[in-house]
Design a protein around this motif. Structure first.
Motif, short mmCIF file in Angstrom:
data_model
loop_
_atom_site.label_atom_id
_atom_site.label_comp_id
_atom_site.label_asym_id
_atom_site.label_seq_id
_atom_site.Cartn_x
_atom_site.Cartn_y
_atom_site.Cartn_z
N GLU A 228 0.83 -1.21 0.00
CA GLU A 228 0.00 0.00 0.00
C GLU A 228 0.87 1.26 0.00
OE1 GLU A 228 -3.85 1.73 2.46
OE2 GLU A 228 -3.17 -0.33 2.82
N LEU A 229 1.95 1.23 0.77
CA LEU A 229 2.87 2.36 0.79
C LEU A 229 3.54 2.53 -0.56
CD1 LEU A 229 4.50 4.56 2.29
CD2 LEU A 229 6.10 2.76 3.00
N SER A 230 3.99 1.42 -1.14
CA SER A 230 4.65 1.47 -2.45
C SER A 230 3.71 2.05 -3.51
CB SER A 230 5.11 0.07 -2.84
OG SER A 230 5.70 0.07 -4.11
N GLU A 231 2.47 1.58 -3.51
CA GLU A 231 1.50 2.08 -4.50
C GLU A 231 1.18 3.55 -4.27
OE1 GLU A 231 0.18 0.65 -7.29
OE2 GLU A 231 1.79 -0.76 -6.82
N MET A 232 1.09 3.96 -3.02
CA MET A 232 0.81 5.36 -2.72
C MET A 232 1.92 6.26 -3.27
SD MET A 232 0.37 7.20 1.00
CE MET A 232 2.15 7.39 1.23
N ILE A 233 3.18 5.83 -3.12
CA ILE A 233 4.30 6.61 -3.65
C ILE A 233 4.20 6.71 -5.17
CG2 ILE A 233 6.82 6.68 -3.91
CD1 ILE A 233 6.95 5.09 -1.22
N LYS A 234 3.92 5.60 -5.82
CA LYS A 234 3.82 5.58 -7.28
C LYS A 234 2.68 6.47 -7.78
CE LYS A 234 5.64 0.86 -7.62
NZ LYS A 234 5.29 -0.56 -7.86
N SER A 236 1.21 8.98 -6.17
CA SER A 236 1.36 10.40 -5.81
C SER A 236 2.25 11.13 -6.80
CB SER A 236 1.95 10.54 -4.40
OG SER A 236 3.33 10.25 -4.41
N GLY A 237 3.32 10.48 -7.22
CA GLY A 237 4.24 11.09 -8.18
C GLY A 237 5.10 12.19 -7.60
N ASN A 238 4.94 12.52 -6.33
CA ASN A 238 5.74 13.63 -5.77
C ASN A 238 6.35 13.32 -4.40
OD1 ASN A 238 3.52 13.70 -4.14
ND2 ASN A 238 3.12 15.89 -4.37
N ILE A 239 6.38 12.04 -4.00
CA ILE A 239 7.02 11.67 -2.74
C ILE A 239 8.46 11.26 -3.06
CG2 ILE A 239 7.08 9.96 -0.87
CD1 ILE A 239 4.01 9.99 -0.94
N ASP A 240 9.41 11.85 -2.35
CA ASP A 240 10.83 11.59 -2.62
C ASP A 240 11.36 10.37 -1.87
OD1 ASP A 240 11.54 13.99 -4.28
OD2 ASP A 240 10.82 15.03 -2.48
N SER A 241 10.80 10.10 -0.72
CA SER A 241 11.26 8.96 0.08
C SER A 241 10.22 8.65 1.13
CB SER A 241 12.60 9.27 0.75
OG SER A 241 13.00 8.21 1.61
N ALA A 242 10.16 7.38 1.53
CA ALA A 242 9.23 6.97 2.59
C ALA A 242 9.93 6.02 3.55
CB ALA A 242 8.01 6.29 1.99
N LEU A 243 9.55 6.17 4.81
CA LEU A 243 10.07 5.35 5.90
C LEU A 243 8.93 4.51 6.45
CD1 LEU A 243 12.04 4.67 8.34
CD2 LEU A 243 11.22 6.80 9.38
N ALA A 244 9.23 3.26 6.80
CA ALA A 244 8.27 2.41 7.51
C ALA A 244 8.99 1.78 8.70
CB ALA A 244 7.73 1.32 6.60
N THR A 245 8.27 1.59 9.79
CA THR A 245 8.83 0.91 10.95
C THR A 245 7.87 -0.17 11.42
OG1 THR A 245 7.96 2.63 12.43
CG2 THR A 245 10.26 2.83 11.73
N ASP A 246 8.40 -1.14 12.14
CA ASP A 246 7.60 -2.28 12.59
C ASP A 246 6.81 -1.96 13.85
OD1 ASP A 246 9.77 -2.26 14.33
OD2 ASP A 246 9.94 -4.44 14.41
N GLY A 247 6.21 -2.99 14.43
CA GLY A 247 5.30 -2.79 15.56
C GLY A 247 5.90 -2.04 16.73
N ASP A 248 7.16 -2.32 17.05
CA ASP A 248 7.80 -1.60 18.17
C ASP A 248 8.85 -0.60 17.68
OD1 ASP A 248 9.58 -3.63 17.37
OD2 ASP A 248 10.39 -3.88 19.39
N LYS A 258 10.31 6.23 -6.46
CA LYS A 258 9.60 5.41 -7.45
C LYS A 258 8.76 4.32 -6.79
CE LYS A 258 13.58 5.88 -10.55
NZ LYS A 258 14.74 5.13 -11.07
N GLY A 259 8.76 4.31 -5.47
CA GLY A 259 8.03 3.26 -4.76
C GLY A 259 8.78 1.95 -4.72
#
Length: 469
Positions: A228-234, A236-248, A258-259
């Protein structure tokens, strides 16, 4: 009574099956006995992440500790991350930190992690010593939290603010905010969400609500769980980078504009480059056996010492704490990474901010920075298959590895073999394949490194054909 056994990173069990208030009391009591035997005025930090009944379990631990005369700094926040408890353990100068979490495990699990006074995973000898003290049953007369607070044995602390203040003093957040970078964060419904809202309220957020069931998915920040994050980046066309973290929030997932998923191998290399080449820092680099060989190449180029350990962050932490050397980066393939100037502890947010600061300070995109990296050490990709096989076949394959039966995997001829933790077969072009059995299930983990992702999958397919043929 249930036999309680700690794994590589704490005790974990299914909520309301083995992870019950009674069993948590048993583990907390054993930990309290260890504290009383090893500290003259024992104190501990206690907190919980977002999982179901976390507050109930952390309060149980706090009350058991207090009943034994141990001073408890209890997180007053609704939930906290593992790094917040680790940092609190150091800042408040306590003997241990306890975080109720099952990290990236499925939502039906909860767990009990122990952090040592240096703010990293407790050493195996501490874990073994606690485990040996777990009673078959325990009957304690426990007072309420409020009564222990009135006695001064339990004190609520704001670990979230303590952590945010430390972030503010350690990073050039204004450089990141003023860089023009369009950033996103996927909390995976985990314990990093409130901190990131405080630090970067203007960025794009995903799954940043309190959902103890994690929407039915294990909160592990790997690409297949972050579609879902990868698709959102693709889109949007204007996100330069995204971070994800786990449960803790101690493990990192990372994306380019580019996602596309940026794995831990690339992250570790980027960190070495930023901290050494741009910030002028030096120190030992410690990585696990499954990491890319490009790390050794970059360390050699920068004249940095490099040590390879068995797989598991506890081995990295042990060197960082006990080797007497200064370290620059310590990391493993599964997203757990630590860096100089902080704790000997994994922290997904800390690592993500380091990379965003690198982008902001250099004015370069993540892809540009990776191209810079490839100019230094050459392009590469590491891919992995998990082969679900019978236990008998798994053992036969490992015996074949041990006896030297495998001299080639299809067109890939083996020129040398390493067996530090599993079996790594090297080929003539710096590519390799590694075979390592799971210790808990009938699974073989097979890793391959090559110059490209397609070639790495070619190695994996050739290896799979030989192993299962």
């Amino acid at each position: 009574m249930t036999k309680i056994k700690f794994g590589t990173d704490g005790w974990r069990a299914i909520i309301a099956d083995e992870f019950t208030v009674e069993n948590v009391q048993r583990v907390a009591y054993a930990t309290a006995l260890w504290l009383k035997d090893n500290a003259s005025a024992p104190a501990a930090v206690v907190g919980n992440d977002c999982r179901f009944a976390g507050k109930l379990f952390s309060a149980t631990v706090a009350r058991v500790f207090a009943s034994q005369g141990i001073k408890v700094f209890l997180a007053g926040n609704e939930f906290v991350s593992t790094p917040m408890v680790s940092l609190g353990t150091v800042k408040l100068e306590t003997d241990l930190g306890i975080i109720i979490t099952a990290s990236h495990n499925p939502p039906s699990y909860n767990g009990f992690k122990i952090k040592a006074n240096y703010g990293g995973p407790a050493t195996p000898d501490i874990i073994d010593s606690v485990e040996s003290r777990i009673p078959e049953s325990v009957s304690l007369e426990l007072n309420s939290l409020e009564e222990y607070q009135q006695e001064g044995l339990i004190e609520e602390v704001d670990l979230e603010t303590l952590y945010c203040d430390h972030i503010q003093s350690s990073f050039d957040l204004e450089a990141i905010r003023g860089s023009g970078l369009k950033l996103a964060y996927d909390a995976m419904y985990g314990a990093g969400q409130n901190v990131m809202r405080r630090l970067f309220p203007e960025i794009t957020f995903l799954h940043a609500e309190n959902n103890p069931g994690f929407d039915g998915q294990a909160p592990e920040p790997i690409h297949k769980n972050l579609s879902e994050l990868s698709e959102m980046i693709k889109l949007s066309g204007n996100i330069d980078s995204a971070l994800a973290t786990d449960g803790d929030a101690d493990r990192i997932g990372f994306y380019n504009g580019k996602g596309e998923f940026v794995d831990s191998h690339h992250i570790i290399l980027l960190l070495i480059q930023y901290l050494h080449k741009y910030q002028g820092l030096s120190g030992e680099v410690v990585t696990t056996f499954s990491c890319t060989g490009k790390i050794a190449a970059l360390c050699s180029k920068y004249n940095l010492p490099h040590t390879i350990t068995k797989i598991g962050f506890k081995y990295i932490c042990d060197l960082m704490v006990n080797s007497g050397k200064s370290y620059l980066v310590g990391g493993e393939e599964s997203g757990g990474i630590a860096v100089s100037g902080y704790l000997p502890e994994r922290d997904g947010i800390w690592i993500g901010l380091t990379l965003w600061e690198y982008m902001a300070k250099t004015g370069r995109s993540l892809d540009d920075l990776i191209d810079d990296l490839y100019a230094e050490v050459g392009s590469f990709a590491v891919e992995r298959y998990d082969l679900h096989v019978s236990e008998a076949l798994k053992q036969q394959i490992i015996e074949n590895c041990r006896s030297g039966k495998y001299t080639a995997f299809g067109k890939y001829g083996v020129i040398r073999t390493e067996d530090m933790d599993g079996y790594k077969f090297h080929f003539s072009d710096d590519s390799w394949v590694m075979i390592r059995p799971s210790g808990t299930e009938p699974v073989l983990r097979v890793y391959a490194e090559a110059a490209s992702s397609d070639e790495a999958f070619s190695v994996l397919d050739a290896t799979k054909a030989v192993l299962l043929g």
